[in-house]
Write an enzyme that holds these catalytic residues in place. Structure first.
Site, PDB file in Angstrom:
ATOM      1  N   GLU A 157      -6.707   4.853   8.034  1.00  0.00           N
ATOM      2  CA  GLU A 157      -6.464   6.271   7.729  1.00  0.00           C
ATOM      3  C   GLU A 157      -7.704   6.894   7.087  1.00  0.00           C
ATOM      4  O   GLU A 157      -8.018   8.063   7.326  1.00  0.00           O
ATOM      5  CB  GLU A 157      -5.225   6.404   6.821  1.00  0.00           C
ATOM      6  CG  GLU A 157      -3.948   6.173   7.619  1.00  0.00           C
ATOM      7  CD  GLU A 157      -2.768   5.658   6.801  1.00  0.00           C
ATOM      8  OE1 GLU A 157      -2.801   5.710   5.557  1.00  0.00           O
ATOM      9  OE2 GLU A 157      -1.802   5.183   7.427  1.00  0.00           O
ATOM     10  N   HIS A 200      -9.417   1.424   4.986  1.00  0.00           N
ATOM     11  CA  HIS A 200      -8.150   1.560   5.714  1.00  0.00           C
ATOM     12  C   HIS A 200      -8.364   2.497   6.907  1.00  0.00           C
ATOM     13  O   HIS A 200      -9.138   3.459   6.815  1.00  0.00           O
ATOM     14  CB  HIS A 200      -7.071   2.116   4.772  1.00  0.00           C
ATOM     15  CG  HIS A 200      -5.710   2.071   5.377  1.00  0.00           C
ATOM     16  ND1 HIS A 200      -5.290   2.998   6.306  1.00  0.00           N
ATOM     17  CD2 HIS A 200      -4.682   1.205   5.213  1.00  0.00           C
ATOM     18  CE1 HIS A 200      -4.052   2.694   6.683  1.00  0.00           C
ATOM     19  NE2 HIS A 200      -3.668   1.619   6.036  1.00  0.00           N
ATOM     20  N   SER A 224       3.507  -1.978  10.348  1.00  0.00           N
ATOM     21  CA  SER A 224       4.959  -2.032  10.511  1.00  0.00           C
ATOM     22  C   SER A 224       5.578  -3.384  10.137  1.00  0.00           C
ATOM     23  O   SER A 224       6.537  -3.839  10.765  1.00  0.00           O
ATOM     24  CB  SER A 224       5.358  -1.634  11.939  1.00  0.00           C
ATOM     25  OG  SER A 224       4.965  -0.293  12.208  1.00  0.00           O
ATOM     26  N   ASN A 277       0.872  -1.176   0.000  1.00  0.00           N
ATOM     27  CA  ASN A 277       0.000   0.000   0.000  1.00  0.00           C
ATOM     28  C   ASN A 277       0.909   1.227   0.000  1.00  0.00           C
ATOM     29  O   ASN A 277       1.492   1.569   1.018  1.00  0.00           O
ATOM     30  CB  ASN A 277      -0.884  -0.040   1.264  1.00  0.00           C
ATOM     31  CG  ASN A 277      -1.667   1.238   1.464  1.00  0.00           C
ATOM     32  OD1 ASN A 277      -1.774   2.068   0.564  1.00  0.00           O
ATOM     33  ND2 ASN A 277      -2.225   1.390   2.664  1.00  0.00           N
ATOM     34  N   LYS A 316       0.132   4.247  -0.306  1.00  0.00           N
ATOM     35  CA  LYS A 316      -0.488   5.454   0.268  1.00  0.00           C
ATOM     36  C   LYS A 316      -0.250   6.641  -0.675  1.00  0.00           C
ATOM     37  O   LYS A 316      -0.238   6.459  -1.887  1.00  0.00           O
ATOM     38  CB  LYS A 316       0.022   5.700   1.687  1.00  0.00           C
ATOM     39  CG  LYS A 316      -0.129   4.443   2.555  1.00  0.00           C
ATOM     40  CD  LYS A 316       0.093   4.664   4.018  1.00  0.00           C
ATOM     41  CE  LYS A 316      -0.116   3.351   4.771  1.00  0.00           C
ATOM     42  NZ  LYS A 316       0.052   3.483   6.218  1.00  0.00           N
ATOM     43  N   GLY A 335       2.641   2.369  10.810  1.00  0.00           N
ATOM     44  CA  GLY A 335       3.597   3.454  10.617  1.00  0.00           C
ATOM     45  C   GLY A 335       4.333   3.864  11.880  1.00  0.00           C
ATOM     46  O   GLY A 335       4.968   4.911  11.930  1.00  0.00           O
ATOM     47  N   GLU A 355      -5.315  -4.736  10.852  1.00  0.00           N
ATOM     48  CA  GLU A 355      -4.257  -3.736  11.052  1.00  0.00           C
ATOM     49  C   GLU A 355      -4.529  -2.965  12.338  1.00  0.00           C
ATOM     50  O   GLU A 355      -5.299  -1.989  12.333  1.00  0.00           O
ATOM     51  CB  GLU A 355      -4.239  -2.752   9.886  1.00  0.00           C
ATOM     52  CG  GLU A 355      -3.991  -3.397   8.542  1.00  0.00           C
ATOM     53  CD  GLU A 355      -3.424  -2.397   7.536  1.00  0.00           C
ATOM     54  OE1 GLU A 355      -2.309  -2.637   7.061  1.00  0.00           O
ATOM     55  OE2 GLU A 355      -4.068  -1.368   7.276  1.00  0.00           O
TER      56      GLU A 355
HETATM   57  P1  PGA Z   1       2.914   0.398   7.654  1.00  0.00           P
HETATM   58  O1  PGA Z   1       1.434   0.606   7.029  1.00  0.00           O
HETATM   59  O2  PGA Z   1       3.432  -0.892   7.079  1.00  0.00           O
HETATM   60  O3  PGA Z   1       3.689   1.588   7.172  1.00  0.00           O
HETATM   61  O4  PGA Z   1       2.762   0.331   9.128  1.00  0.00           O
HETATM   62  C1  PGA Z   1       0.581  -0.481   6.857  1.00  0.00           C
HETATM   63  C2  PGA Z   1      -0.740  -0.010   6.337  1.00  0.00           C
HETATM   64  O5  PGA Z   1      -1.186   1.070   6.732  1.00  0.00           O
HETATM   65  O6  PGA Z   1      -1.366  -0.689   5.504  1.00  0.00           O
END
Ligand code: PGA
Length: 255
Positions: A102, A100, A217, A10, A12, A178, A172
């Protein structure tokens, strides 16, 4: 029932279309055809790069699945700024990330809109990657299992067993995204096992086919431990998917 591993990057809001082309080419160069027998590899660039990435995948007969990071549930109409399922399908998008955290936290998505999007994606013959996961406060309050089960039930509402069987869920935990703080493989597997049981209670055997990923992460150092868990079928990878070398190491987690 064997579920094929799936590792999705992803990206983003990273990479313009020119950067995206380079990233896909580098990743392709670092993987072998045999890797794709073992793992479905999906790349989800921003909307503006989908067409370019699709063209490269097609021209060089790469085996990546193409993913989008969001979609609207209507097919067309007066929805300024939105993109429809049929527009994505026309670009040979096979997977769409839906809900997601976010998007839930910053753009007001709810279980209800997530459910509409999941249905629209399935209706267009693409595979939804529906994201679920708890906040740190919820985890510390011991609410993880109930909260995540609720997101699963609401997000899948109205689907039939075959549709659920073909879905991808991504667990997640928000506190792990992140932050460099991963759920331990044991914790991730426990919650994912609980998610599978929740799906099985409502959709029976379909739950044995539904692929459930872990995200938060994920990196080359922790992927093998996660993948060793029976219930974890792959990963949704953010930061570590932006560097082709790093992402290739995640994909080839057994090496
Ligand atoms: P990350 O993000 O691997 O940077 O923690 C994962 C995600 O949001 O899908």
């Amino acid at each position: 029932m064997t579920r094929k591993d799936l590792i999705a990057g992803n990206w983003k809001m990273h990479a313009n279309h020119l950067e995206a082309i380079q990233m896909v080419q580098k990743l392709h160069y670092r993987l072998d055809p045999e890797d794709f027998e073992r793992v479905d590899v999906v790349i989800a660039p921003p909307f503006t790069a989908l067409r370019s990435v699709q063209t490269v995948i097609e021209a060089d007969q790469m085996q990546f699945g193409l993913g989008a990071q969001n979609v609207h549930w209507e097919d067309k109409g007066a929805f300024t700024g939105e993109v429809s399922p049929s527009m994505l399908l026309k670009l040979q998008v096979g997977y769409v990330i839906v809900g997601h955290s976010e998007r839930r936290q910053m753009f007001g998505e709810t279980d209800e809109t997530v459910n509409k999007k999941v249905k629209a994606v399935l209706g267009a013959s693409m595979v939804p990657i529906m994201c679920i996961g708890e906040t740190l406060e919820q985890r510390e309050a011991g609410e993880t299992a109930d909260f995540v089960a609720g997101q699963v039930i609401n997000g899948l509402a109205g689907l039939d067993r075959d549709q659920v069987a073909g879905m991808v869920l991504a667990y997640e935990p928000i506190w792990a995204i992140g932050t460099g703080r991963t759920a331990s493989a044991d914790d991730a597997a426990e919650t994912i096992g609980h998610i599978r049981t929740t799906v099985a209670d409502k959709y029976g055997d379909a739950a044995e086919s539904t692929r459930i990923l872990y995200g938060g992460s994920v990196n080359p150092g922790n992927i093998a431990g996660l993948m060793a868990k029976r219930d974890i079928d792959g990963a949704l990878v953010g930061g570590a998917s932006l560097d082709p070398d790093t992402f290739a190491s995640v994909v080839r987690y057994w090496m």
